[in-house]
Write an enzyme that holds these catalytic residues in place. Structure first.
Site, mmCIF file in Angstrom:
data_model
loop_
_atom_site.group_PDB
_atom_site.id
_atom_site.type_symbol
_atom_site.label_atom_id
_atom_site.label_comp_id
_atom_site.label_asym_id
_atom_site.label_seq_id
_atom_site.Cartn_x
_atom_site.Cartn_y
_atom_site.Cartn_z
ATOM 1 N N ASN A 193 0.821 -1.215 0.000
ATOM 2 C CA ASN A 193 0.000 0.000 0.000
ATOM 3 C C ASN A 193 0.858 1.270 0.000
ATOM 4 O OD1 ASN A 193 1.011 0.052 2.573
ATOM 5 N ND2 ASN A 193 -0.955 -0.130 3.624
ATOM 6 N N HIS A 232 3.387 1.924 2.078
ATOM 7 C CA HIS A 232 3.938 2.366 3.366
ATOM 8 C C HIS A 232 5.458 2.209 3.403
ATOM 9 C CE1 HIS A 232 3.284 -1.901 5.244
ATOM 10 N NE2 HIS A 232 4.556 -1.759 5.012
ATOM 11 N N GLU A 252 1.488 4.327 7.334
ATOM 12 C CA GLU A 252 0.414 3.828 6.475
ATOM 13 C C GLU A 252 -0.221 4.987 5.705
ATOM 14 O OE1 GLU A 252 0.280 0.751 6.189
ATOM 15 O OE2 GLU A 252 -0.206 -0.360 7.981
HETATM 16 C C1 F6R Z 1 9.939 -3.235 8.069
HETATM 17 C C2 F6R Z 1 9.120 -2.131 7.597
HETATM 18 C C3 F6R Z 1 8.122 -2.296 6.507
HETATM 19 C C4 F6R Z 1 8.574 -3.235 5.390
HETATM 20 C C5 F6R Z 1 7.477 -3.366 4.333
HETATM 21 C C6 F6R Z 1 7.871 -4.338 3.246
HETATM 22 O O1 F6R Z 1 10.799 -2.824 9.105
HETATM 23 O O2 F6R Z 1 9.224 -1.072 8.115
HETATM 24 O O3 F6R Z 1 7.820 -1.040 5.970
HETATM 25 O O4 F6R Z 1 9.740 -2.753 4.822
HETATM 26 O O5 F6R Z 1 6.301 -3.787 4.917
HETATM 27 O O6 F6R Z 1 7.963 -5.611 3.812
HETATM 28 P P1 F6R Z 1 8.560 -6.839 2.989
HETATM 29 O O7 F6R Z 1 9.969 -6.525 2.723
HETATM 30 O O8 F6R Z 1 8.400 -8.006 3.930
HETATM 31 O O9 F6R Z 1 7.742 -6.969 1.768
#
Ligand code: F6R
Length: 241
Positions: free
Chosen positions: A136, A138, A143
């Site tokens: 999304n 973030h 968010e």
């Molecule tokens: C993790 C964090 C999140 C992830 C994001 C992507 O510390 O802050 O923003 O970077 O959710 O997650 P993955 O890499 O698991 O797809």
């Protein structure tokens, strides 16, 4: 922004590790802003390989992680603190006293966020901030919302994020509903930002980050206001560009 596309996660890992090694070579006690999740794992594995081969030295590095779930202790194997210990800190020899983390068990979350923000500022901010991106848009746990946060704050996770992170838990009901995170403003204080995105399910978020309007609808779009950002993508994540 410097946007580069690669054929495989392995190639991204090598490029990301090169950036870390360069920063540590120039400044052995660099402040490293770190992320959890799937995206950084190949890069952390490559750094572990290089550290074992004596090609990089983390003994003076200081670390600040982006975020932590509320309610999980560092001994809980689903906490981000636990993840970092096992995926990176133990493998590259980062000293415990050099590790900084938001405390998801703090009694007063606002005070904990203010403490972390001040601590990072006292260290001069991150020399290098590593980021992944959520489906999304973030970054950290910022968010999509009308208003972005300047500093660290407590956030209620969206259903999309809870669902995406369910894979690290036994069931959706076990995923914490809230977290503490650096704010967009905190992230933007880093001197250099490195974002990694791989996989088809990140393509829309990557498009929003790079081509969409700069707005809270896609928190990662605010990275376009920073002058030193490197984005490493695989071909699937770059598909819509
Ligand atoms: C993790 C964090 C999140 C992830 C994001 C992507 O510390 O802050 O923003 O970077 O959710 O997650 P993955 O890499 O698991 O797809």
């Amino acid at each position: 922004m410097d946007v580069r596309s690669f054929k495989s996660a392995e190639e991204i890992a090598v490029a990301a590790a090169d950036i870390f090694c360069d920063v540590l070579q120039k400044k052995p006690n660099a402040v490293l802003g770190l992320a959890t999740g799937s995206s950084p794992i190949p890069g952390y594995t490559e750094l572990a390989r290089r550290a074992a081969a004596g090609l990089v030295d983390f003994s003076a590095a200081r670390t600040f992680n982006l975020d932590e779930y509320c309610g999980l202790s560092l001994k809980n194997n689903r906490s981000y603190r636990y993840f970092m210990q096992h995926e990176l800190f133990d493998k590259v020899g980062i000293r415990n006293e050099n590790v900084h983390f938001l405390d998801g068990l703090a009694e007063d979350f606002d005070a904990e966020c203010a403490r972390y923000e001040a601590e990072l500022a006292a260290f001069g901010g991150a020399d290098l901030q590593l980021l992944g991106i959520g489906r999304n848009g973030h970054i950290g746990f910022n968010e999509p919302a009308k208003k972005m946060h300047a500093g660290c704050f407590r956030v209620d996770l969206t259903d999309d994020t809870i669902q995406a992170n369910q894979r690290f838990f036994d069931c959706k009901g076990d995923v914490p509903r809230c977290a503490l995170t650096m704010g967009i403003g905190t992230i933007l204080t880093a001197k250099k930002i490195l974002l990694i995105a791989a996989g088809e399910d990140k393509a829309a978020a990557v498009y929003g980050m790079l081509r969409g309007e700069i707005s809270g609808q896609c928190p990662a779009s605010f990275l376009r206001t920073h002058g030193n950002v490197l984005i490493l993508l695989d071909e699937s994540a770059a598909r819509l560009l």
